[in-house]
Structure formats: structure tokens, C-alpha cells
Design an enzyme around this catalytic site. Structure first.
Site, PDB file in Angstrom:
ATOM      1  CG  ASN B 393      -1.919   1.135   1.183  1.00  0.00           C
ATOM      2  OD1 ASN B 393      -1.881   1.984   0.293  1.00  0.00           O
ATOM      3  ND2 ASN B 393      -2.774   1.205   2.166  1.00  0.00           N
ATOM      4  CG  ASP B 394       1.591   3.204   3.701  1.00  0.00           C
ATOM      5  OD1 ASP B 394       0.538   3.739   3.297  1.00  0.00           O
ATOM      6  OD2 ASP B 394       1.761   2.825   4.866  1.00  0.00           O
ATOM      7  CB  VAL B 395       5.881   0.604  -0.992  1.00  0.00           C
ATOM      8  CG1 VAL B 395       6.436   0.321   0.387  1.00  0.00           C
ATOM      9  CG2 VAL B 395       5.053  -0.558  -1.496  1.00  0.00           C
TER      10      VAL B 395
END
Lengths: 102, 464
Positions: B393-395
């Protein structure tokens, strides 16, 4: 004036840090997990201290606390040595190249 | 065996350990490297036995304990699933830390056996080395236990913070130096015990404020600590194998921590001081507005991928949780049969430890030359047809590039949004670890696949 043996050990230590620095930077990122498990295994060479601690003392059957702590440390380090090397081996076996027939 | 001869052999095993790490520069040489490591360890242990002049009756016990530990270790190594590798490594670190402590205590109680003087008048240098070894060992032990509990899910992965935490930790660290000084000047064993207790406490306090997704940094850091502890004991025992190894492991762990921190664009101290995103999290979730998303099912995903000519897979921790790596590989095999080019893109901090995703893909028989690191593959997203994001997700969050307000601003991310279309396998729209919304969810070319990663992947394969 004689040089204290400590200085020689310190030299080994400092130079090894530099060796470690260059060697580890050359490790491919995909092998970082095996790197951690193998460093884990080799740092358990601390077992040599544990063996000395376990065997220290006289030959009668009475063990000092120092001996017993040595025994415990031996088994802990042995878990790490066998576990660390074997699990690294297991991981490294899985890294395979692309097969031609696919 | 004379002391000089055994010192030469310890040096040889130290060199073999260097070669063991050197071997890891490529997968082809890595197996030989591991063999060197085993050889070095065998030499070190054998030499230790041979150099002991008078065998006490303890020998049989030494062998028994060695055997028990070895069997337990071998059993764990064969049984452990690859997804549990972070927990395993954390657990192993704690063992190195604890054995360093035990050896130090043993040397403190029986200094004659180690040639360090006698009880009550231990050589000053040895006492300092011993204290360092024991203190770092104790910190490694308790810190690794907490890391293990957090990774295992026994303890909540969310950061635990309290008021005055940093000040308290700083005071404890100062007290370690004071205690070492007092120990050296008085030789009183009481200070040694207090020193150990304080070190155990620091280990706990150091790791509890660090959140679950920062675990790659924590594990690397503890790896480094275990090395410094071993080096400290190495100085006490005047053993070059231990000193060399300690330095190698110490710098290895430090480099890995650095790489992990860089992967998150955060400073080492920022991670260690902990509590990441705790403040921002509440702020961003309160003013969340409703935005439309396109969601689809396995058939839509299969249709998109079938008509693509190249697909890039972006795996993340979610894939490990769902154990979806084998299902993923089967899907990729089917895609390849349709002459679709498939590659994998791995972010440095994907997963819970350095290289976590690579091991999982290797386990699922994905050839390592199809797996690429962030810098190698990031330009390819613009030319790819489909990006398949599974459990990450965040990456992938483009806010890291565009929004200076975002807590992850500046973090290197995979340019997933440049693909013609993006498939996002996720269980819900919830934000990732950093507690921020991912703009990618709302993009025109994104199709959300709300399901368990493994089930969804299997279904897509059926529809291909």
C-alpha cells in the site's frame, strides 16, 4: 615500550568493521534475509566462550554456577548455530534461475 | 594445542566467516559461502575443545547440551514456514544476546578460567569489555523478545508510548555508564547485577514504542547489536574469531538498518524514537471525504491481464499474511503461457524484514532473475500495461512524490500509477500502516479488487 596486546585486538576489530562494511554493501538486496540468518549463525561463535565456561574448574563432579551458566549458553548458541546455518541453507536452495523450458 | 596455534585457527575461522558473507553477493556463490560459514564454525568449536588442557567431568555435559541445542535448532530450521522468517530471526537474535550475557556472567564469577585475574580483582580492561558485552547482550535479548512478540502478534504491533519516555531512556543509558564506572572502581558484584537489570529494561523500553511496519529497521538494528555484544565478549576472551565476527555482524546490521531507513526516507533516530504517525493518523482520518472508487471482480482483472502484453507484480506484507505467494506464482505461470511478460517489483521495505519478499517469491519457485529492486524497475512502469499490487500500500502511494504535507513525503515509491491500468488487491479501503489515504485508489485507471489476496489470485487464475 611494549605495545599492549589489546591494541592488536582493537586493530583486528577496526579493520574487520571496514571489511564488513565493504562486503555487506556488495550483498545483493534479494539475499538480505539469508544475510541476516547467516550473520545470526556466525555470531553464535560466542559458543567458544560458553564451552570454556562450561569446562572450567576442577575434575570433581560438583559444578559451579559459572559452569551451569556455560552449559545453558552452549545450548542456546547451538540452537542458533544449527538453526541459523540450516535455515540459510534452506533459503538459498530456493533461489533458482529461470528455466529454459518455460 | 598451544595458545598461538589455536589463535591461528581462530583467525582462519574468522576469515571463513568473511568469505561466508562475501558469497552472498550473488545467489550462485551463496551456497558455497554458507559452506564456508559452517566450516569456520566447525574449526572454531573443535579448536576450543582441543585447547582445553585438563578436561573436567563437565565434558559430557557440554556435549549433551551442544547436542540438545543443535537438535532443537535443526528442528526449527526445517519446520519454520518462510513467512515466519522475521520472527525466527528476532528469536535467534535474542538467543545470541542471552548467551553473551551468560558468558559474561560466567566470566565474572569465575575469572580464573578465562585468565582475567581473580574474583574481586578482575583486570580493568577485561571488566570494561565484559560490561559492554553483557550490557549490549542484555539489550539485544530483551529488545529481540519484544520484537518477536510484536511480529508474532502476541503483542500489539502499535507503538506503546508514555510521557517522558525519551528522557527516561536517556537517564537509563547514562546510568549504564555510571554503573560501569562504579563496577570498575569497586569491583563489587552488586553493580554488575544492577547493570544487567538496567540493560534488560532498556531493551524493552527501546522497542515498545516502535510500530509494526518499522520492524525491518528494528530487526536490522538488533542484528547489529548482537554483533557488538559478540565483539565485546571477544575482547574479554581475547578471541580473534569472535572479534572479527562481531565486527562483521555489527556493521552488517548497521548497513541494513541504514538501507531500511533510506527506503522509508526517515532518519535512524526518527525510527528509534518511535511513535511514527501517531499524531497525523487521527488528523487525516477525521477529515476524510468520500471519494468514488472503481471496484471490480476476478473476471475484470483476468480480462485486463489477458489483453496486456506486460504485467508488473508489486507484492507487499499483505501477500505474506495471506500466504498468497504460491497462488500468485500459479497466476503468473498462466499469464506466461499466454505470452505475457511478467516481472516483480520489490520495494526495499516491503514486508517485515530486509529481503522478506524475495525469500517468499523464491519459496514459490519464482526465478530470482524475474524479481527486481525499486531502482531497477521503476522506469518500466510507464511502459507496462498492468500493475498488479498485492498486499502493498504505502510503498505505491504517489503522495510521497507530490504532497509535501504527507507524512511519507520524500519516501522512494514505486511509480505504479504510470501503468496503463492498476489492479489493487486489498481487503478494504482502509489506509496502510502510515495511516494515510492512498490516492492511487481513486485514480481513473485503478481497479480495486476487494478480497483476500490468496482467494482473489486463485479466482483470477481460473478466469484466465
Amino acid at each position: 615500550m611494549e605495545i599492549d596486546p589489546f591494541i592488536f585486538r582493537l586493530s583486528i576489530f577496526i579493520l574487520s568493521i571496514f571489511i564488513g562494511y565493504y562486503v555487506v554493501w556488495s550483498v545483493t538486496p534479494s539475499l538480505h534475509t539469508p544475510l541476516m540468518s547467516v550473520t545470526n549463525a556466525i555470531s553464535s561463535v560466542i559458543i567458544v566462550g560458553a564451552i570454556i565456561a562450561g569446562l572450567a574448574g576442577n575434575s570433581d563432579n560438583e559444578f559451579t554456577i559459572s559452569n551451569i551458566l556455560g552449559f545453558v549458553a552452549i545450548s542456546l548458541a547451538a540452537v542458533n548455530i544449527f538453526g541459523g546455518f540450516l535455515v540459510t541453507q534452506r533459503m538459498l536452495q530456493m533461489y533458482k534461475k529461470k528455466k529454459k523450458d518455460k | 594445542m598451544s595458545a598461538n596455534l589455536s589463535a591461528v585457527f581462530y583467525l582462519i575461522s574468522g576469515v571463513l566467516f568473511i568469505l561466508a558473507l562475501r558469497g552472498l553477493s550473488s545467489p550462485e556463490t551463496s551456497r558455497l559461502g554458507n559452506f564456508f560459514g559452517i566450516l569456520g564454525m566447525t574449526i572454531a568449536i573443535t579448536v576450543t575443545f582441543l585447547s582445553i588442557v585438563s578436561f573436567s567431568s563437565g565434558l559430557i555435559y557440554v556435549l549433551i547440551f551442544l547436542l540438545i541445542g543443535g537438535l532443537v535448532g535443526a528442528f526449527i530450521a526445517y519446520k519454520i514456514p518462510m513467512t515466519a522468517m522475521p520472527e525466527l530471526v528476532a528469536g535467534f537474535h535474542s538467543l545470541v544476546g542471552l548467551s553473551a550475557v551468560l558468558v559474561a556472567v560466567s566470566a565474572f564469577l569465575n575469572p580464573e578460567a578465562f585468565n582475567l585475574g581473580s574474583l574481586g580483582s578482575i583486570k580493568l580492561a577485561s571488566l570494561i569489555e565484559m560490561s559492554i558485552g553483557a550490557a549490549v547482550g542484555a539489550i539485544t535479548f530483551s529488545g529481540s523478545i519484544i520484537a518477536f512478540l510484536k511480529l508474532q502478534g502476541i503483542m500489539s504491533g502499535s507503538p506503546i508510548t508514555f510521557k517522558g519516555q525519551h528522557l527516561f531512556n536517556a537517564l537509563l543509558l547514562v546510568s549504564i555508564i555510571v554503573l560501569t564506572y562504579l563496577l570498575c572502581s569497586t569491583q563489587s558484584s552488586n553493580f554488575f547485577w544492577i547493570l544487567l537489570a538496567v540493560s534488560f529494561l532498556i531493551g524493552f523500553l527501546l522497542i515498545i514504542p516502535i510500530g509494526g511496519a518499522d520492524m525491518p529497521v528494528v530487526i536490522s538494528m538488533l542484528n547489529s547489536y548482537s554483533g557488538w555484544a559478540a565483539a565485546g565478549i571477544g575482547f574479554t576472551l581475547e578471541n580473534s574469531a569472535l572479534i572479527i565476527t562481531g565486527a562483521l555482524v555489527g556493521s552488517s546490521g548497521a548497513i541494513l538498518s541504514y538501507i531500511m531507513c533510506k527506503g522509508m526516507n526517515r532518519s535512524f533516530f526518527n525510527v528509534i524514537l518511535g511513535g511514527f504517525g501517531a499524531a497525523e493518523q487521527s488528523a487525516s482520518s477525521s477529515n476524510k471525504e468520500y471519494r468514488p472508487v472503481k471496484s471490480g471482480n476476478a473476471e475484470d482483472a483476468a480480462f485486463l491481464m489477458k489483453n496486456a502484453s506486460s504485467v508488473i507484480i508489486v507484492p507487499g506484507y499483505g501477500m505474506a499474511v495471506a500466504q498468497a505467494q504460491h497462488a500468485l506464482r500459479e497466476m503468473v505461470d498462466t499469464l506466461k503461457k499466454n505470452d505475457i511478460k511478467v516481472t516483480y517489483a520489490i520495494h526495499p521495505v516491503a514486508g517485515r524484514m530486509p529481503g522478506h519478499m524475495n525469500v517468499l517469491l523464491a519459496e514459490a519457485n519464482v526465478p530470482y532473475d524475474e524479481v527486481f529492486e525499486l531502482e531497477e524497475i521503476n522506469n518500466d512502469f510507464a511502459n507496462a500495461d498492468v500493475a498488479f499490487v498485492i498486499g502493498a500500500n504505502d510503498v505505491t502511494n504517489p503522495a510521497a512524490k507530490s504532497d509535501p504535507q504527507s507524512p511519507i513525503y520524500g519516501m522512494p515509491v514505486l511509480d505504479v500509477e504510470k501503468c496503463k491500468s492498476v489492479l489493487f488487491v486489498k481487503r478494504s479501503l482502509s489506509s496502510g500502516y502510515a495511516g494515510i489515504d492512498n490516492d492511487l485508489f481513486y485514480k481513473e485507471n485503478t481497479l480495486m479488487l476487494f478480497a483476500d489476496a490468496k482467494k482473489m489470485t486463485e479466482e483470477i487464475t481460473k478466469n484466465l
